[in-house]
Enzyme design. Structure first.
Site, PDB file in Angstrom:
ATOM      1  N   ASP A  78      77.423 -23.409-161.242  1.00 37.33           N
ATOM      2  CA  ASP A  78      76.732 -22.112-161.082  1.00 37.33           C
ATOM      3  C   ASP A  78      77.378 -20.985-161.532  1.00 37.33           C
ATOM      4  O   ASP A  78      78.694 -21.037-161.751  1.00 37.33           O
ATOM      5  CB  ASP A  78      76.071 -21.825-159.582  1.00 37.33           C
ATOM      6  CG  ASP A  78      75.016 -21.041-159.391  1.00 37.33           C
ATOM      7  OD1 ASP A  78      74.581 -20.522-160.566  1.00 37.33           O
ATOM      8  OD2 ASP A  78      74.105 -21.188-158.544  1.00 37.33           O
ATOM      9  N   GLU A 129      67.915 -14.655-154.322  1.00 33.88           N
ATOM     10  CA  GLU A 129      69.325 -14.900-153.920  1.00 33.88           C
ATOM     11  C   GLU A 129      69.577 -14.297-152.534  1.00 33.88           C
ATOM     12  O   GLU A 129      68.668 -13.785-151.692  1.00 33.88           O
ATOM     13  CB  GLU A 129      70.112 -14.857-154.997  1.00 33.88           C
ATOM     14  CG  GLU A 129      69.837 -15.761-155.934  1.00 33.88           C
ATOM     15  CD  GLU A 129      71.001 -16.240-156.999  1.00 33.88           C
ATOM     16  OE1 GLU A 129      72.166 -16.141-156.932  1.00 33.88           O
ATOM     17  OE2 GLU A 129      70.559 -16.130-158.240  1.00 33.88           O
TER      18      GLU A 129
END
Ligand code: BGC
Ligand code: BGC
Length: 745
Positions: A264, A467
């Site tokens: 990521d 997020e």
């Protein structure tokens, strides 16, 4: 292949951090566009530009190489997490939390297929989706990316999306026409962090954690998923990207995953002992591809050196490269006659973006995802009804679409003009009401005459986020605009329907009490008609909660009947008109007043507009009037902005409506200003050149502007620099300083 070429296959930079020349020189195995990235720095670029960009990078990656070095084409990965929503005009499907409420695996398969086709229109090969997180704490900002708190629901729907995106292994169209590579993410336990803190730590015994959070992976692997993305979180204090026992031991050895493990966004840099550009540990632990948006060059050089000095065994490198090559082989790209992106099926067929079929599919998904929590009989709306449609979300497509929509965070400055192929909830109600011989009046602030209407539909909900920006301390919904409208209409004797847009279950007792019917609408996306289909009873409501709905506002995890107001599985059909008793409305976490931050954690408040000269900078990102504003990582990803002023340029921020409070600005100046800098506050112009000269190189500082130097303060501030200047800004807020406080810069 030379060591350098092999390592390059493992390096994934983001577009705009490298050029076509860099691609030709380094031959990155893949690249990505981040949620805020688009071709040539324009995240709103038309689809044709994305396709042209794909061709440009393809061409740069296949030029002949000296010697007999093999030529390996590059591939492009994107976050098409609810449709191909980085692209203006694409179909926007409901976020996963809504799809979870449908329980319809076949629907998910069809959505995956449609999304893959829209991705192919732009020449992109690979999707970073599905998220198969099992969100267990709704305070987590990514709860809406999760299908359910129940791992079995996540496993079934995640696998179905994978099949839709990639096709079925063995079939002729597998990873070919109408199909792209999928990614199950984020391995694993991203939804299990303590208090729902994004990228946080997960605690517990590994087998119990696996029994919840790892369950979706074997299902996705069985469905053939080609890629798994490692997670940002740690487990018992160890960051996943560096955890060999889990990345290799569990994912590969136990679960038998043979595909690619991608990292990521700079997450390898969080491993103890690593930095973003120096981290052999991740590869050694089992990562294949480093997602390294910006620092690709130093990372590449360091990895090459680490292979050469034996820190990384050649066999380890070869394994990872082999997996990347196998993915490309399966995508058909190692064929010597492989076509460039624009020459592939569906490429450039712009009519596929939000085609009638895809929009019908999205509408079906929206209708099936609506969950009726309460209905005392006002639903379905009656033919001929005069409907008053209120609430600031009623005609706001960006709000209905949520995060990961055109921009990383979504919302903010995105008005309906950014969504040419979408229908707001209000528009859909209006057209259905008229078709049935009634009418609809849009009145966001609810000032329309209640007496002239038969029913009020109030559409309200969370502002878009993505997020960690969406992390919350409780499940309180502070904004009372919707509540006030519901109460007001009820007092006026008008039956009320609440349509709540949210990325998670929240404490809604007050709103439930104030409404005669309540629809949990999640984040439906571009097809408001799916909502009106349920409101008007054009089809029955089949959506059922895939998360437990909390009885209490505190936000402690509810995953089961204990603490639930509505259990997982709850949801009424339209025929269920039983009444609901009044709910308790006390909550110890309700606070008074609203946040005064103009800009914080990478988000511009929706009441603020930022301009470079005369050009809008959405979310304080973009370019205009000689100013370039881009994302900058202070403590977290893009929690700040770097503003580069060209000579004589101005950045201004202004707030709509009544304002008050002193200004507090958290900033950092890397170098001395090369010329005069002026700060305009309200009507006052202050020369801050000297102050800036003194603060340059001293790290983050706070600028405080009070009445003392800027009487009246006003609702606008602007910085003007005569010479080139670079400044980083992390926070701009208005807050009253103690009486008599002085200005400081
Ligand atoms: C997110 C991923 C995403 C990636 C690329 C990360 O910050 O956690 O879900 O795929 O960025 O945009
Ligand atoms: C997101 C990216 C996004 C970036 C900021 C990441 O966490 O996943 O897609 O663009 O932060 O640019």
């Amino acid at each position: 292949m030379s060591t350098e070429r092999k390592v390059a296959q493992l390096i994934q930079p983001q577009i705009n951090s490298f050029t076509a020349e860099d691609m030709a020189r380094y031959r990155f195995g893949s690249y990505l566009n981040g949620g805020n990235g688009g071709p040539d720095g324009d995240e709103f670029a038309p689809a044709g530009k994305w396709l042209a960009y794909a061709d440009r990078m393809w061409d740069a990656s296949i030029g002949p190489l000296p010697g007999d070095e093999p030529v390996i084409p590059t591939i492009w990965g994107t976050d098409a997490v609810h449709g191909h929503t980085n692209i203006v005009g694409a179909t926007i499907f409901p976020h996963n939390i809504g799809l979870g409420a449908t329980r319809d695996a076949d629907l998910l398969r069809r959505i995956g297929h449609a999304t893959a086709k829209e991705i192919e229109v732009t020449g992109i090969d690979w999707n970073f989706s599905p998220t198969v997180a099992v969100a267990r704490d709704d305070r987590w900002g990514r709860t809406y990316e999760s299908y359910s708190e129940d791992p079995r629901i996540v496993a079934e729907l995640g696998a179905a999306l994978v099949e839709g995106l990639q096709g079925t292994p063995g079939d002729a169209d597998y990873l070919r026409e109408g199909r792209v590579a999928a990614t199950a993410k984020h391995f694993f336990a991203d939804g299990g962090t303590d208090q729902g803190v994004d990228q946080g730590d997960v605690n517990g015994d590994i087998e119990s954690l696996k029994a919840i959070h790892a369950v979706p992976y074997p299902a996705a692997i069985d469905a053939g998923v080609e890629v798994v993305m490692a997670s940002f979180n740690s487990i018992n204090g160890v960051k996943m990207h560096g955890n060999r026992d889990l990345l290799t031991g569990v994912l590969r050895d136990e679960m038998g995953f043979e595909g690619v493990v991608v990292g990521d966004w700079n997450a390898h840099g969080q491993i103890a002992g690593c930095t973003v550009d120096d981290c052999p540990q991740a590869l050694l632990a089992g990562l294949d591809i480093y997602m390294v948006p910006d620092d690709w060059k130093a990372l590449l050089e360091n990895l090459v050196a680490q292979v050469e000095d034996g820190t990384i065994p050649m066999a380890k490198l070869d394994e990872a490269v082999g997996r990347v090559l196998r993915l490309k082989l399966r995508l058909g790209l190692l064929d010597p006659n492989a076509a460039k992106p624009s020459a592939r099926p569906n490429a450039g067929d712009y009519a596929l973006l939000a085609s009638a079929d895809h929009r019908a599919l999205a509408r079906e998904a929206v209708a099936k995802s609506q969950v009726i929590l309460k209905n005392d009989g006002v639903l379905p709306l009656k033919a001929g009804a005069r409907v008053l449609v209120a609430g600031n979300a009623a005609d706001d497509i960006a709000k209905a679409a949520g995060g990961w929509t055109l921009t990383w965070q979504g919302g903010g400055e995105l008005d309906n003009s950014y969504f040419p192929n979408a229908t707001s909830i209000y528009r859909a109600i209006e057209s259905e009401a008229s078709a049935q011989g009634g009418s609809a009046t849009l009145s966001p602030d609810g000032t329309a005459d209640a007496g002239a209407h038969d029913v009020a539909v109030v559409v309200f909900g969370e502002e878009a986020y993505a997020e960690f920006v969406g992390d919350r301390k409780t499940v309180v919904f502070e904004d009372t605009e919707g509540l006030d409208l519901l109460r007001k209409f009820k007092a006026a004797g008008l039956p009320t329907v609440a349509v709540f847009l949210s990325g998670r279950p929240m404490w809604m007792n007050r709103e439930l009490n104030a409404s005669d019917a309540f629809l949990a609408s999640w984040l439906p996306g571009s097809e408001g008609a799916g909502v009106s289909d349920i409101l008007f009873g054009k089809q029955d409501a089949t959506g059922r909660l895939s998360f437990s709905w909390p009885a209490d506002c505190g936000g402690a995890p509810v995953n089961g009947t204990q603490g639930a107001l509505f259990n997982l599985g709850y949801g009424r059909s339209l025929a269920d008109r039983s009444t609901m008793a009044a709910l308790p409305e006390d909550c110890g976490y309700l606070t008074e007043g609203v946040s005064t931050a103009w800009f914080d954690l990478g988000r511009l408040d929706s009441g603020i507009s930022a301009m470079g000269g005369d050009t809008r900078l959405p979310n304080l990102i973009g370019e205009g009037g000689g100013v370039v504003a881009r994302g900058f990582d202070k403590d977290r990803q893009e929690d700040a902005r770097e503003i580069v002023f060209g000579p004589g340029s101005t950045l201004s921020l202004s707030q709509r409506g009544d304002t008050s409070g002193d200004y507090r600005i958290l900033y950092n100046l890397a170098s001395q200003p090369a010329g005069p800098v002026t700060l305009t506050v309200g009507e006052r112009e202050i020369d801050i050149t000297r102050n800036f000269a003194l603060s340059a190189g001293k790290g983050w500082r706070e600028m405080i502007i009070t009445e003392q130097c800027a009487p009246g303060l006003g609702n606008r501030i602007a910085f003007t620099s005569d010479a080139p200047l670079t400044i980083q800004i992390a926070r701009i807020a208005r807050q009253d300083m103690p009486e008599g406080a002085e200005c400081s810069f």
